[in-house]
Design a protein around this motif. Sequence first.
Motif, PDB file in Angstrom:
ATOM      1  N   GLU A 134      37.484  44.017  41.039  1.00 12.28           N
ATOM      2  CA  GLU A 134      38.097  44.687  39.893  1.00 12.28           C
ATOM      3  C   GLU A 134      37.752  43.958  38.596  1.00 12.28           C
ATOM      4  N   LYS A 135      37.993  44.655  37.477  1.00  9.35           N
ATOM      5  CA  LYS A 135      37.649  44.080  36.171  1.00  9.35           C
ATOM      6  C   LYS A 135      38.708  43.097  35.683  1.00  9.35           C
ATOM      7  N   VAL A 169      34.756  39.792  34.580  1.00 14.05           N
ATOM      8  CA  VAL A 169      36.086  39.935  35.156  1.00 14.05           C
ATOM      9  C   VAL A 169      37.050  39.120  34.310  1.00 14.05           C
ATOM     10  N   GLU A 170      38.172  39.720  33.986  1.00 11.40           N
ATOM     11  CA  GLU A 170      39.200  39.041  33.197  1.00 11.40           C
ATOM     12  C   GLU A 170      40.232  38.449  34.149  1.00 11.40           C
ATOM     13  N   ILE A 171      40.448  37.145  34.009  1.00 17.87           N
ATOM     14  CA  ILE A 171      41.379  36.451  34.909  1.00 17.87           C
ATOM     15  C   ILE A 171      42.538  35.882  34.094  1.00 17.87           C
ATOM     16  N   ASN A 191      45.339  42.382  42.080  1.00 14.86           N
ATOM     17  CA  ASN A 191      44.523  43.321  41.322  1.00 14.86           C
ATOM     18  C   ASN A 191      45.227  43.694  40.020  1.00 14.86           C
ATOM     19  N   GLY A 192      44.615  44.590  39.234  1.00  8.04           N
ATOM     20  CA  GLY A 192      45.146  44.927  37.918  1.00  8.04           C
ATOM     21  C   GLY A 192      46.537  45.521  37.952  1.00  8.04           C
ATOM     22  N   THR A 193      46.864  46.282  38.973  1.00 12.03           N
ATOM     23  CA  THR A 193      48.193  46.893  39.065  1.00 12.03           C
ATOM     24  C   THR A 193      49.218  45.971  39.719  1.00 12.03           C
ATOM     25  N   GLY A 194      48.740  44.928  40.324  1.00 13.10           N
ATOM     26  CA  GLY A 194      49.636  43.996  40.997  1.00 13.10           C
ATOM     27  C   GLY A 194      50.119  44.468  42.354  1.00 13.10           C
TER      28      GLY A 194
END
Length: 232
Positions: A134-135, A169-171, A191-194
């Motif tokens: 994921e991004k 990717v943004e961490i 992931n982005g949505t958690g």
Amino acid sequence: MSQIHAMSDDQVTTELRKMTAFIRQEALEKAREIHFKADEEFSIEKSKLVRQETQRIDTEFTKKFKQAGMSQQITKSTLANKVRLRVLGAKQELLDGLFEDAQKGLTEKGSKDQSKYEAMCKGLILEGLYALNEKKVTLKCRKKDDGVVKKAAESASKEYKDKMGGRDVEIAIDEKDRLPEGSAGGVIVLNGTGKIDINNTLDERLNLLSTDALPSVRTTLFGENKNRKFKD
């Protein structure tokens, strides 16, 4: 009647004696016959009773023998199960002790060497990045690991970009929901949505190891594998 009156007293006495002797002889023979029959019937009845009693005793003995055999088998099986449970309990206690010691050592020394711990966190983060693909991802870690995890995340992000053909990717680090300070460390990658997470904590890795490596540990310690059954 004229013949009787014609007989003398001696002749009458003689005849009476003969008749008495004859009757006595008949009585004796009849008595012997009755006695013989009685003995014969007694012998038959005695033999019958002896056979019946013998059969009863044999049946009772067979029953008692089977009961004794079953009782012996039950006792043997019970003792064998008790021994088996004690052996299994002792083995499990030893295994639990080994993994408890490993857990304790991991908690105390897992992050002691900062450079090694940073490299390990980088590998754990990369594994999560590849799995989620994921991004944007979020990391959960212990508060005291923030500095090490940030460095590991930066390094992991660069390597991920190189390996994935320039994909960024943004961490981010979750500063509200933390791993317990008493845990061994590592990270959870979300992931982005958690809603999807990769649990790459050292505690979880040890749990997985305790399951996956258990057969080889048993083989090393006890010379057995997971499919081997205990023998009496």
